[in-house]
Design a protein around this motif. Sequence first.
Motif, PDB file in Angstrom:
ATOM      1  N   MET A 177       0.819  -1.204   0.000  1.00 40.15           N
ATOM      2  CA  MET A 177       0.000   0.000   0.000  1.00 40.15           C
ATOM      3  C   MET A 177       0.858   1.261   0.000  1.00 40.15           C
ATOM      4  N   SER A 178       2.057   1.196   0.575  1.00 43.17           N
ATOM      5  CA  SER A 178       2.894   2.398   0.632  1.00 43.17           C
ATOM      6  C   SER A 178       3.288   2.876  -0.761  1.00 43.17           C
ATOM      7  N   SER A 179       3.548   1.946  -1.679  1.00 38.41           N
ATOM      8  CA  SER A 179       3.893   2.363  -3.047  1.00 38.41           C
ATOM      9  C   SER A 179       2.680   2.978  -3.737  1.00 38.41           C
ATOM     10  N   LEU A 180       1.486   2.463  -3.452  1.00 37.70           N
ATOM     11  CA  LEU A 180       0.269   3.055  -4.017  1.00 37.70           C
ATOM     12  C   LEU A 180       0.027   4.451  -3.445  1.00 37.70           C
ATOM     13  N   LEU A 181       0.306   4.637  -2.162  1.00 34.31           N
ATOM     14  CA  LEU A 181       0.163   5.966  -1.569  1.00 34.31           C
ATOM     15  C   LEU A 181       1.182   6.939  -2.153  1.00 34.31           C
ATOM     16  N   GLN A 182       2.379   6.463  -2.474  1.00 32.01           N
ATOM     17  CA  GLN A 182       3.358   7.322  -3.152  1.00 32.01           C
ATOM     18  C   GLN A 182       2.850   7.730  -4.527  1.00 32.01           C
ATOM     19  N   THR A 217     -22.235   6.040   8.670  1.00 35.09           N
ATOM     20  CA  THR A 217     -20.942   6.214   9.335  1.00 35.09           C
ATOM     21  C   THR A 217     -19.906   6.633   8.295  1.00 35.09           C
ATOM     22  N   ARG A 218     -18.805   7.171   8.780  1.00 37.80           N
ATOM     23  CA  ARG A 218     -17.761   7.637   7.844  1.00 37.80           C
ATOM     24  C   ARG A 218     -17.214   6.481   7.010  1.00 37.80           C
ATOM     25  N   ARG A 219     -17.035   5.317   7.608  1.00 41.46           N
ATOM     26  CA  ARG A 219     -16.524   4.159   6.854  1.00 41.46           C
ATOM     27  C   ARG A 219     -17.495   3.766   5.734  1.00 41.46           C
ATOM     28  N   THR A 220     -18.775   3.795   6.012  1.00 41.23           N
ATOM     29  CA  THR A 220     -19.769   3.481   4.979  1.00 41.23           C
ATOM     30  C   THR A 220     -19.745   4.541   3.886  1.00 41.23           C
ATOM     31  N   GLN A 221     -19.600   5.788   4.282  1.00 39.22           N
ATOM     32  CA  GLN A 221     -19.505   6.872   3.295  1.00 39.22           C
ATOM     33  C   GLN A 221     -18.327   6.639   2.353  1.00 39.22           C
ATOM     34  N   VAL A 222     -17.185   6.268   2.903  1.00 37.58           N
ATOM     35  CA  VAL A 222     -15.992   6.033   2.090  1.00 37.58           C
ATOM     36  C   VAL A 222     -16.214   4.854   1.150  1.00 37.58           C
ATOM     37  N   LYS A 244      -6.488   6.618  -1.797  1.00 35.62           N
ATOM     38  CA  LYS A 244      -6.556   7.268  -0.480  1.00 35.62           C
ATOM     39  C   LYS A 244      -7.700   6.708   0.357  1.00 35.62           C
ATOM     40  N   ARG A 245      -8.811   6.441  -0.282  1.00 39.36           N
ATOM     41  CA  ARG A 245      -9.954   5.906   0.452  1.00 39.36           C
ATOM     42  C   ARG A 245      -9.703   4.465   0.899  1.00 39.36           C
ATOM     43  N   ALA A 246      -9.077   3.672   0.046  1.00 42.25           N
ATOM     44  CA  ALA A 246      -8.737   2.293   0.430  1.00 42.25           C
ATOM     45  C   ALA A 246      -7.743   2.297   1.585  1.00 42.25           C
ATOM     46  N   ALA A 247      -6.776   3.224   1.547  1.00 43.98           N
ATOM     47  CA  ALA A 247      -5.804   3.334   2.636  1.00 43.98           C
ATOM     48  C   ALA A 247      -6.491   3.756   3.925  1.00 43.98           C
ATOM     49  N   TYR A 248      -7.468   4.640   3.827  1.00 39.61           N
ATOM     50  CA  TYR A 248      -8.222   5.061   5.012  1.00 39.61           C
ATOM     51  C   TYR A 248      -8.965   3.869   5.613  1.00 39.61           C
ATOM     52  N   LEU A 249      -9.610   3.082   4.766  1.00 40.25           N
ATOM     53  CA  LEU A 249     -10.335   1.909   5.260  1.00 40.25           C
ATOM     54  C   LEU A 249      -9.393   0.898   5.909  1.00 40.25           C
ATOM     55  N   GLY A 250      -8.146   0.827   5.392  1.00 31.82           N
ATOM     56  CA  GLY A 250      -7.160  -0.086   5.953  1.00 31.82           C
ATOM     57  C   GLY A 250      -6.404   0.491   7.138  1.00 31.82           C
ATOM     58  N   GLY A 251      -6.741   1.724   7.534  1.00 26.06           N
ATOM     59  CA  GLY A 251      -6.090   2.347   8.684  1.00 26.06           C
ATOM     60  C   GLY A 251      -4.686   2.852   8.389  1.00 26.06           C
ATOM     61  N   GLN A 252      -4.352   3.035   7.118  1.00 30.98           N
ATOM     62  CA  GLN A 252      -3.001   3.472   6.755  1.00 30.98           C
ATOM     63  C   GLN A 252      -2.922   4.933   6.333  1.00 30.98           C
ATOM     64  N   ALA A 253      -4.049   5.634   6.360  1.00 29.81           N
ATOM     65  CA  ALA A 253      -4.057   7.050   5.981  1.00 29.81           C
ATOM     66  C   ALA A 253      -5.218   7.738   6.678  1.00 29.81           C
ATOM     67  N   GLY A 254      -5.121   9.063   6.713  1.00 29.94           N
ATOM     68  CA  GLY A 254      -6.200   9.833   7.320  1.00 29.94           C
ATOM     69  C   GLY A 254      -7.407   9.920   6.397  1.00 29.94           C
ATOM     70  N   ASP A 255      -8.418  10.599   6.875  1.00 29.70           N
ATOM     71  CA  ASP A 255      -9.661  10.755   6.119  1.00 29.70           C
ATOM     72  C   ASP A 255      -9.394  11.593   4.864  1.00 29.70           C
ATOM     73  N   PRO A 256      -9.654  11.032   3.682  1.00 26.64           N
ATOM     74  CA  PRO A 256      -9.371  11.754   2.443  1.00 26.64           C
ATOM     75  C   PRO A 256     -10.342  12.886   2.154  1.00 26.64           C
ATOM     76  N   ALA A 257     -11.449  12.958   2.863  1.00 25.84           N
ATOM     77  CA  ALA A 257     -12.437  14.006   2.607  1.00 25.84           C
ATOM     78  C   ALA A 257     -12.083  15.316   3.304  1.00 25.84           C
TER      79      ALA A 257
END
Length: 197
Positions: free
Chosen positions: A1-6, A86-91, A159-172
Motif C-alpha cells: 500500500m505504501s507504493s500506491l500511496l506514493q 458512518t464515515r466508513r460506509t460513506q468512504v 486514499k480511500r482504500a488506505a483510510y479503510l485499511g487504517g493506513q491514511a487519514g480521512d481523504p475528505a
Amino acid sequence: MSSLLQLSRAIDRLSEFVGRNVAWLVLAAVLISAVNAIVRKAFDTSSNAFLEIQWYLFAAIFLLAGGYTMLRQEHVRIDVILSRFTRRTQVKVEIFGLVVFVLPFVFAVIDLVWPLVRTAYVSGEMSSNAGGLIRWPVYALVPLGFTLLGLQTLSEIIKRAAYLGGQAGDPAIKTGSKSAEEELAEAIRAQAEGAKR
C-alpha cells in the motif's frame, strides 16, 4: 500500500500543479475578452480568432481543472444522503461511485473523442468561421482533461482504500488554503467586530 500511496501523492502533486497553472488561463481569457471588446467598440473591427481563443481557453479551464477540483473536494457530492451513514460506509460508497461511475465514464469519453482528435489533426481541420483557428488543439483538451480526471480518480480510490485499511487519514478533509466562502465569512466577521468597537 505504501507504493500506491506514493503514486497517489505524485498524482496529487500533478493535479495541484495543473490546477494552479490553469488558473492563469482565466486571466488570459479575461484580458483577451477585454481587448477584443475595446477593439470592437473603438475601431469597429473584430477577429473570429480572438473570439475562438476565448472559447478554447474556457474549454481548457473547465477540462484541465477537473482533477484539481476533485483533489480539493470541490466537486458535486451527495452529502444529503451520505451524511446519515458512518464515515466508513460513506468512504465505501465513494469508492463504489468512483469505480463504477467515474472511471468507466472517463474511459468512454477518451475512447469516443480520441478518433475525432486524430482525424482533425490529420486533416488539419479549421474553424468554418473566417479567420478561425485550427480545431485539433481544442479537441485534444477533452482526452487530456479526462486523463487528468481519471488519474485523480485513481488517487482518490487509493486514499480511500488506505483510510479503510487504517493506513491514511480521512481523504475528505480538505487540505491547503481556505475556500473563497471561508475567506468571505472571516472578512464579514472581522468587519462586524470592527463595527462593534
